[in-house]
Motif scaffolding. Structure first.
Motif, mmCIF file in Angstrom:
data_model
loop_
_atom_site.group_PDB
_atom_site.id
_atom_site.type_symbol
_atom_site.label_atom_id
_atom_site.label_comp_id
_atom_site.label_asym_id
_atom_site.label_seq_id
_atom_site.Cartn_x
_atom_site.Cartn_y
_atom_site.Cartn_z
ATOM 1 N N TYR A 117 -2.763 -2.522 15.782
ATOM 2 C CA TYR A 117 -2.445 -3.240 15.184
ATOM 3 C C TYR A 117 -2.652 -4.820 15.815
ATOM 4 O O TYR A 117 -3.951 -5.541 15.309
ATOM 5 N N TRP A 154 7.013 -14.129 1.440
ATOM 6 C CA TRP A 154 5.680 -14.299 2.193
ATOM 7 C C TRP A 154 6.251 -15.169 3.416
ATOM 8 O O TRP A 154 6.396 -16.266 2.459
ATOM 9 N N PHE A 193 -5.705 -1.764 4.822
ATOM 10 C CA PHE A 193 -6.582 -1.262 3.400
ATOM 11 C C PHE A 193 -6.999 -2.853 3.072
ATOM 12 O O PHE A 193 -6.861 -4.501 3.647
ATOM 13 N N LEU A 240 -6.842 -1.234 -3.785
ATOM 14 C CA LEU A 240 -6.538 -1.547 -3.059
ATOM 15 C C LEU A 240 -7.181 0.143 -2.185
ATOM 16 O O LEU A 240 -7.156 1.566 -2.551
ATOM 17 N N ALA A 289 -8.278 -9.589 -0.312
ATOM 18 C CA ALA A 289 -7.355 -9.551 1.089
ATOM 19 C C ALA A 289 -7.253 -8.379 1.629
ATOM 20 O O ALA A 289 -7.550 -7.157 1.711
ATOM 21 N N PHE A 290 -7.131 -8.222 2.620
ATOM 22 C CA PHE A 290 -6.976 -7.996 4.945
ATOM 23 C C PHE A 290 -4.484 -6.845 4.471
ATOM 24 O O PHE A 290 -4.353 -8.458 4.199
ATOM 25 N N ILE A 291 -4.573 -5.856 4.236
ATOM 26 C CA ILE A 291 -3.102 -5.986 4.013
ATOM 27 C C ILE A 291 -3.159 -4.829 5.532
ATOM 28 O O ILE A 291 -3.356 -4.060 5.389
ATOM 29 N N ILE A 292 -1.710 -5.037 6.631
ATOM 30 C CA ILE A 292 -2.128 -4.159 7.859
ATOM 31 C C ILE A 292 -0.933 -3.694 7.717
ATOM 32 O O ILE A 292 -0.277 -4.523 7.603
ATOM 33 N N ARG A 293 -0.699 -2.468 7.640
ATOM 34 C CA ARG A 293 1.164 -1.588 7.592
ATOM 35 C C ARG A 293 1.098 -1.282 9.081
ATOM 36 O O ARG A 293 0.242 -0.416 9.202
ATOM 37 N N THR A 294 2.108 -1.561 9.783
ATOM 38 C CA THR A 294 2.227 -1.032 11.134
ATOM 39 C C THR A 294 3.607 0.317 10.419
ATOM 40 O O THR A 294 3.884 0.610 9.777
ATOM 41 N N GLU A 335 6.436 -2.691 6.962
ATOM 42 C CA GLU A 335 6.133 -3.896 7.134
ATOM 43 C C GLU A 335 4.795 -3.984 7.177
ATOM 44 O O GLU A 335 4.122 -3.382 7.406
ATOM 45 N N LEU A 336 4.233 -5.095 5.796
ATOM 46 C CA LEU A 336 3.197 -5.753 5.953
ATOM 47 C C LEU A 336 2.599 -7.023 7.055
ATOM 48 O O LEU A 336 3.697 -7.449 7.101
ATOM 49 N N THR A 337 0.880 -7.290 7.100
ATOM 50 C CA THR A 337 0.601 -8.269 7.190
ATOM 51 C C THR A 337 -0.445 -8.675 6.652
ATOM 52 O O THR A 337 -1.683 -7.831 6.193
ATOM 53 N N ALA A 338 -0.216 -9.760 5.802
ATOM 54 C CA ALA A 338 -1.449 -9.886 4.635
ATOM 55 C C ALA A 338 -2.363 -11.061 5.550
ATOM 56 O O ALA A 338 -2.149 -12.077 5.839
ATOM 57 N N PRO A 342 0.802 -1.352 0.049
ATOM 58 C CA PRO A 342 -0.178 -0.128 0.137
ATOM 59 C C PRO A 342 0.674 1.187 0.066
ATOM 60 O O PRO A 342 0.590 2.047 -0.321
ATOM 61 N N GLN A 343 2.147 1.344 0.492
ATOM 62 C CA GLN A 343 2.681 2.810 0.236
ATOM 63 C C GLN A 343 3.319 2.533 -0.303
ATOM 64 O O GLN A 343 2.989 4.348 -1.100
ATOM 65 N N MET A 389 2.027 -14.466 7.509
ATOM 66 C CA MET A 389 1.698 -13.904 6.244
ATOM 67 C C MET A 389 2.332 -12.216 6.881
ATOM 68 O O MET A 389 1.703 -11.021 6.411
ATOM 69 N N VAL A 390 3.340 -12.451 7.132
ATOM 70 C CA VAL A 390 4.355 -10.772 7.187
ATOM 71 C C VAL A 390 5.333 -11.315 6.014
ATOM 72 O O VAL A 390 6.313 -12.018 6.169
#
Lengths: 205, 181
Positions: free
Chosen positions: B142, A20, B126, B133, B51-56, A35-38, A9-10, A25-26
């Motif tokens: 988180y 992955w 996201f 996205l 998908a769900f995408i989590i960005r810290t 750092e992404l978690t999917a 996303p960045q 899924m990190v």
């Protein structure tokens, strides 16, 4: 046929499945180091459908589209029951609608699935009633003259209007808006009376 | 008059200051962004979520730096004012009041740092759909984001695999998702 991949996303970089960690899924994006978690779902693995948008030509004996008599019917409108071709089939969440039902629903705001914006009149009245109090006291008379009547008018105007889609109708905010609006008007009236008396007193003395 | 049944259940974004909130419906997730009296909505249907995408993010660190700096600054000024007031017998009372106010401000700032730290790391969530996205705006933490994913995943899997039996979100096991090769 092509498959989609997960993107960062960045920076928008398409991330390779091999990078992955399968259990968690990190991943850390190789380009921007984010750092992404999917959490992928089966829809990601489905091939991208290629829609022609024209629909199949109906053969003899085939059910045909209501709007395009030459095209084969693929589905049925859940609003009016008309047969629809691929072109006229409008998916709306789990429902399938024809363009006419979709258009009428959009126009009348009957379908909650189509509402993308709502004005919450009761909340507006509440904000107009309370926000001027947060402004410094020298501005109060001007703010009260404008916001007091406006708060009451907004609460009355929006009393029966559709409210927040998620929170529903909250009458207490409209009532609080009216009360605070009346307090503001009372404050202004009180000030006018005091000033009037002071002027009258000055004239007599 | 019968009360209208609730369509949406709030799953994230509690509190009056949260402008973006996340709601759960039978077949979709809805984010509501409210500013003033206007609410705008965005829907993510279960069968379309890829998908769900989590960005810290570093939001927690930034807020901690701001409030921590404020706590240190006001605390230091309070200490200086307090120590100076000891030398002046006539000015003791007002100086001590100022010192107490500054110390209170430092205390509040420190509590905000503590609260922000205890809430856990911050993130941005996201949703990936066929159209790309899209940011969800909530949850901002988180831990909450993982809880949200855990709660919604069974419903999404049920919608995408065509399983008629809808799993109960509460206490459901984490879904086994497969990544496309």
């Amino acid at each position: 046929m092509s498959f989609r991949s997960i993107c960062c996303p960045q920076c928008g970089l398409a991330l390779d499945a091999g990078s992955w960690n399968a259990s968690q899924m990190v991943v850390i994006c190789t380009k921007c180091q984010s750092e992404l978690t999917a959490h992928p779902f089966p829809a990601l693995g489905r091939p991208v459908p290629v829609l022609t948008g024209t629909g199949q030509v109906a053969l003899e004996g085939d059910a045909t589209c209501f709007f395009h008599p030459g095209k084969k019917a693929e589905s049925c409108c859940e609003g009016c029951g008309r047969f629809l071709c691929e072109l006229c089939d409008m998916p709306l969440g789990a429902r399938r609608l024809c363009p006419a039902c979709l258009g009428s629903g959009l126009h009348r705001q009957e379908m909650p699935e189509l509402i993308s914006k709502r004005i919450c009149w009761s909340r507006t009245a509440f904000l107009l009633g309370t926000l001027p109090l947060l402004i410094g006291w020298p501005v109060w008379p001007i703010a009260f003259v404008i916001c007091g009547p406006l708060s009451i008018a907004t609460a009355i105007y929006g009393w029966n209007k559709p409210q927040s889609l998620v929170l529903g109708r909250r009458r207490w905010t409209a009532i609080a808006g009216i009360i605070f609006g009346l307090l503001q008007i009372a404050f202004i009236c009180g000030m006018v009376v005091i000033m009037w008396r002071a002027i009258a007193h000055a004239k007599t003395s | 008059m019968p009360k209208r049944p609730k369509i949406y259940e709030k799953i994230s974004g509690r509190g009056p200051l949260r402008f973006t909130r996340l709601w759960l419906a039978a077949d979709h997730l809805l984010t509501s962004f409210s500013i003033g009296g206007v609410e705008t909505y965005q829907r993510f249907y279960f069968h379309k979520i890829e998908a769900f995408i989590i960005r810290t993010t570093a939001r927690r660190l930034i807020w901690n730096a701001i409030f921590g700096g404020l706590a240190l600054l006001t605390g230091a000024i309070a200490l200086v004012v307090w120590s100076l007031s000891k030398g002046h017998a006539t000015r003791t009372q007002p100086d001590r009041v100022i010192a107490a106010i500054l110390a209170g401000m430092a205390g509040i700032s420190f509590l905000l740092v503590l609260f922000n730290t205890l809430c856990g790391p911050t993130c941005a969530v996201f949703v990936q759909t066929a159209t790309g996205l899209k940011p969800m705006g909530a949850p901002g933490r988180y831990r909450k984001a993982l809880q949200m994913v855990e709660r919604v995943s069974p419903l999404i899997l049920s919608a995408q695999t065509g399983n008629a039996e809808t799993p109960t979100p509460a206490g459901a096991e984490a879904p086994v998702a497969t990544f496309p090769a």
